[in-house]
Design a protein around this motif. Structure first.
Motif, PDB file in Angstrom:
ATOM      1  N   ASP A  76     -11.103  -7.892  -3.367  1.00 34.13           N
ATOM      2  CA  ASP A  76      -9.648  -7.979  -3.209  1.00 34.13           C
ATOM      3  C   ASP A  76      -9.246  -9.142  -2.295  1.00 34.13           C
ATOM      4  O   ASP A  76      -8.105  -9.605  -2.342  1.00 34.13           O
ATOM      5  N   LEU A  77     -10.203  -9.644  -1.484  1.00 32.97           N
ATOM      6  CA  LEU A  77      -9.896 -10.774  -0.609  1.00 32.97           C
ATOM      7  C   LEU A  77      -9.734 -12.066  -1.390  1.00 32.97           C
ATOM      8  O   LEU A  77      -9.195 -13.045  -0.881  1.00 32.97           O
ATOM      9  N   TYR A  78     -10.222 -12.097  -2.659  1.00 33.90           N
ATOM     10  CA  TYR A  78      -9.983 -13.281  -3.490  1.00 33.90           C
ATOM     11  C   TYR A  78      -9.296 -12.902  -4.795  1.00 33.90           C
ATOM     12  O   TYR A  78      -9.431 -13.562  -5.822  1.00 33.90           O
ATOM     13  N   GLY A  79      -8.533 -11.800  -4.737  1.00 34.61           N
ATOM     14  CA  GLY A  79      -7.633 -11.449  -5.831  1.00 34.61           C
ATOM     15  C   GLY A  79      -8.270 -10.843  -7.052  1.00 34.61           C
ATOM     16  O   GLY A  79      -7.719 -10.949  -8.150  1.00 34.61           O
ATOM     17  N   GLU A  80      -9.428 -10.174  -6.892  1.00 32.45           N
ATOM     18  CA  GLU A  80     -10.090  -9.553  -8.030  1.00 32.45           C
ATOM     19  C   GLU A  80     -10.327  -8.069  -7.783  1.00 32.45           C
ATOM     20  O   GLU A  80     -10.312  -7.592  -6.648  1.00 32.45           O
ATOM     21  N   GLN A  81     -10.535  -7.344  -8.869  1.00 35.09           N
ATOM     22  CA  GLN A  81     -10.967  -5.953  -8.815  1.00 35.09           C
ATOM     23  C   GLN A  81     -12.496  -5.920  -8.832  1.00 35.09           C
ATOM     24  O   GLN A  81     -13.140  -6.801  -9.412  1.00 35.09           O
ATOM     25  N   ALA A  82     -13.063  -4.899  -8.223  1.00 33.07           N
ATOM     26  CA  ALA A  82     -14.522  -4.772  -8.218  1.00 33.07           C
ATOM     27  C   ALA A  82     -15.023  -4.514  -9.628  1.00 33.07           C
ATOM     28  O   ALA A  82     -14.538  -3.615 -10.316  1.00 33.07           O
ATOM     29  N   ASP A  83     -15.984  -5.328 -10.087  1.00 33.27           N
ATOM     30  CA  ASP A  83     -16.576  -5.107 -11.401  1.00 33.27           C
ATOM     31  C   ASP A  83     -18.069  -4.787 -11.291  1.00 33.27           C
ATOM     32  O   ASP A  83     -18.787  -4.779 -12.280  1.00 33.27           O
ATOM     33  N   SER A  84     -18.514  -4.544 -10.075  1.00 37.57           N
ATOM     34  CA  SER A  84     -19.900  -4.135  -9.832  1.00 37.57           C
ATOM     35  C   SER A  84     -19.920  -3.324  -8.545  1.00 37.57           C
ATOM     36  O   SER A  84     -18.902  -3.179  -7.867  1.00 37.57           O
ATOM     37  N   VAL A  85     -21.068  -2.778  -8.196  1.00 37.28           N
ATOM     38  CA  VAL A  85     -21.192  -1.997  -6.964  1.00 37.28           C
ATOM     39  C   VAL A  85     -21.121  -2.939  -5.769  1.00 37.28           C
ATOM     40  O   VAL A  85     -21.886  -3.908  -5.673  1.00 37.28           O
ATOM     41  N   ILE A  86     -20.186  -2.685  -4.879  1.00 37.27           N
ATOM     42  CA  ILE A  86     -19.977  -3.532  -3.702  1.00 37.27           C
ATOM     43  C   ILE A  86     -20.427  -2.793  -2.451  1.00 37.27           C
ATOM     44  O   ILE A  86     -20.026  -1.660  -2.196  1.00 37.27           O
ATOM     45  N   HIS A  87     -21.294  -3.435  -1.688  1.00 35.81           N
ATOM     46  CA  HIS A  87     -21.696  -2.927  -0.378  1.00 35.81           C
ATOM     47  C   HIS A  87     -20.963  -3.773   0.662  1.00 35.81           C
ATOM     48  O   HIS A  87     -21.484  -4.775   1.160  1.00 35.81           O
ATOM     49  N   ALA A  88     -19.748  -3.378   0.969  1.00 35.45           N
ATOM     50  CA  ALA A  88     -18.841  -4.236   1.726  1.00 35.45           C
ATOM     51  C   ALA A  88     -19.239  -4.366   3.191  1.00 35.45           C
ATOM     52  O   ALA A  88     -19.655  -3.396   3.835  1.00 35.45           O
ATOM     53  N   GLU A  89     -19.093  -5.578   3.700  1.00 35.03           N
ATOM     54  CA  GLU A  89     -19.267  -5.847   5.119  1.00 35.03           C
ATOM     55  C   GLU A  89     -18.110  -5.207   5.888  1.00 35.03           C
ATOM     56  O   GLU A  89     -17.047  -4.919   5.330  1.00 35.03           O
ATOM     57  N   SER A  90     -18.327  -4.952   7.169  1.00 38.99           N
ATOM     58  CA  SER A  90     -17.298  -4.386   8.035  1.00 38.99           C
ATOM     59  C   SER A  90     -16.029  -5.237   8.001  1.00 38.99           C
ATOM     60  O   SER A  90     -16.074  -6.450   8.244  1.00 38.99           O
ATOM     61  N   LEU A  91     -14.888  -4.603   7.710  1.00 29.25           N
ATOM     62  CA  LEU A  91     -13.625  -5.333   7.703  1.00 29.25           C
ATOM     63  C   LEU A  91     -13.266  -5.833   9.094  1.00 29.25           C
ATOM     64  O   LEU A  91     -12.619  -6.867   9.243  1.00 29.25           O
ATOM     65  N   GLU A  92     -13.689  -5.094  10.114  1.00 28.51           N
ATOM     66  CA  GLU A  92     -13.457  -5.552  11.484  1.00 28.51           C
ATOM     67  C   GLU A  92     -14.132  -6.903  11.696  1.00 28.51           C
ATOM     68  O   GLU A  92     -13.548  -7.836  12.253  1.00 28.51           O
ATOM     69  N   ARG A  93     -15.377  -6.991  11.257  1.00 31.44           N
ATOM     70  CA  ARG A  93     -16.097  -8.263  11.380  1.00 31.44           C
ATOM     71  C   ARG A  93     -15.422  -9.360  10.568  1.00 31.44           C
ATOM     72  O   ARG A  93     -15.212 -10.471  11.067  1.00 31.44           O
ATOM     73  N   ILE A  94     -15.089  -9.068   9.313  1.00 31.24           N
ATOM     74  CA  ILE A  94     -14.497 -10.068   8.433  1.00 31.24           C
ATOM     75  C   ILE A  94     -13.202 -10.617   9.019  1.00 31.24           C
ATOM     76  O   ILE A  94     -12.985 -11.840   9.070  1.00 31.24           O
ATOM     77  N   GLU A  95     -12.320  -9.737   9.457  1.00 30.67           N
ATOM     78  CA  GLU A  95     -11.025 -10.169   9.975  1.00 30.67           C
ATOM     79  C   GLU A  95     -11.182 -11.026  11.226  1.00 30.67           C
ATOM     80  O   GLU A  95     -10.475 -12.028  11.410  1.00 30.67           O
ATOM     81  N   TRP A  96     -12.119 -10.647  12.096  1.00 28.66           N
ATOM     82  CA  TRP A  96     -12.358 -11.412  13.320  1.00 28.66           C
ATOM     83  C   TRP A  96     -12.960 -12.777  12.997  1.00 28.66           C
ATOM     84  O   TRP A  96     -12.523 -13.803  13.541  1.00 28.66           O
ATOM     85  N   GLU A  97     -13.949 -12.816  12.099  1.00 31.55           N
ATOM     86  CA  GLU A  97     -14.557 -14.094  11.745  1.00 31.55           C
ATOM     87  C   GLU A  97     -13.547 -15.028  11.075  1.00 31.55           C
ATOM     88  O   GLU A  97     -13.617 -16.247  11.252  1.00 31.55           O
ATOM     89  N   ARG A  98     -12.608 -14.474  10.339  1.00 29.86           N
ATOM     90  CA  ARG A  98     -11.580 -15.313   9.722  1.00 29.86           C
ATOM     91  C   ARG A  98     -10.693 -15.950  10.787  1.00 29.86           C
ATOM     92  O   ARG A  98     -10.278 -17.115  10.643  1.00 29.86           O
TER      93      ARG A  98
END
Length: 236
Positions: A76-98
């Motif tokens: 969803d961060l690049y405007g798509e729906q998941a089409d495979s199994v996603i093992h997502a990284e921590s959103l806390e980490r992602i938002e801070w690194e951005r």
């Protein structure tokens, strides 16, 4: 002694485990030691940085930043729906690194993205990803991922940051499920795998690779290049 004082400080971001892997009910910060070892061998002072550190403090402390490996980038961060199994990284980490990426981009502080780090850089600045390399059209190599480590050759673009280090080819340590699909605006491709997937990108003082150079023979040259860029940035 003077050489020690002049060595650049390199911040290495870490993964955040919200009680799911290491110990239930407790948050942990973790990263492979190989990143710090590679920075140290290249003449830098490695430190580990986490979302608990204010972004302005990252700027004051660090002469360069490594966005280390991690899990998947949510589509969803690049405007798509998941089409495979996603093992997502921590959103806390992602938002801070951005936020770190925004700051570093604004002041041209050197950044080096590794694997997940390259994917995050590409998405943050407007690119997209293949959600699962193994099922993507054209994939014929084993790129590893989910704990599996493989090795494969790649083709390096003349004029890229990698070409002076290795010439036109290199063998790399690969362990990734996702990969760059649409390259972010103003970034250029530095290397591709033999089956055509983008393996390195760059823009100014930001460089990124899809493989893990701290785990193969490319590491000494790439980390030395990055530490030297941080040294020059520190002293300018």
């Amino acid at each position: 002694m003077n050489e020690m004082l002049e060595a650049p400080v390199i911040g290495i971001t870490v993964s955040v485990d919200h009680g799911q892997r290491i110990r239930p009910g407790h948050d942990y910060l973790y990263v492979k030691r190989a990143y710090a070892e590679a920075v140290s061998r290249a003449g830098g002072h490695p430190i580990l940085i986490s979302p608990d550190l204010d972004v302005d403090a990252v700027n004051r402390i660090c002469d360069g930043v490594i966005i280390s490996g991690g899990d998947d980038i949510p589509p969803d961060l690049y405007g798509e729906q998941a089409d495979s199994v996603i093992h997502a990284e921590s959103l806390e980490r992602i938002e801070w690194e951005r936020r770190v990426l925004d700051l570093c981009s604004r002041i041209e502080k050197p950044v080096f993205g590794v694997c997940y780090g390259m994917q995050l850089i590409n998405v943050h600045f407007g690119g997209s990803l293949h959600q699962d390399v193994a099922s993507a059209a054209g994939c014929v190599l084993d790129h590893g991922g989910r704990g599996k480590v493989t090795h494969h050759a790649l083709n390096i673009k003349e004029g890229s940051f990698l070409f002076p280090l290795f010439g036109g080819e290199a063998e790399v340590c690969s362990t990734h499920c996702q990969a760059v699909k649409r390259v972010a605006p103003d970034f250029s491709v530095a290397a591709v795998s033999e089956d055509g997937f983008i393996e390195a990108i760059e823009r100014g003082n930001t460089i990124a690779v899809e493989w893990h150079p701290e785990s193969d023979r490319t590491g000494e040259s790439i980390y030395s290049l990055f530490v030297e860029r941080a040294r020059q940035s520190k002293n300018r």
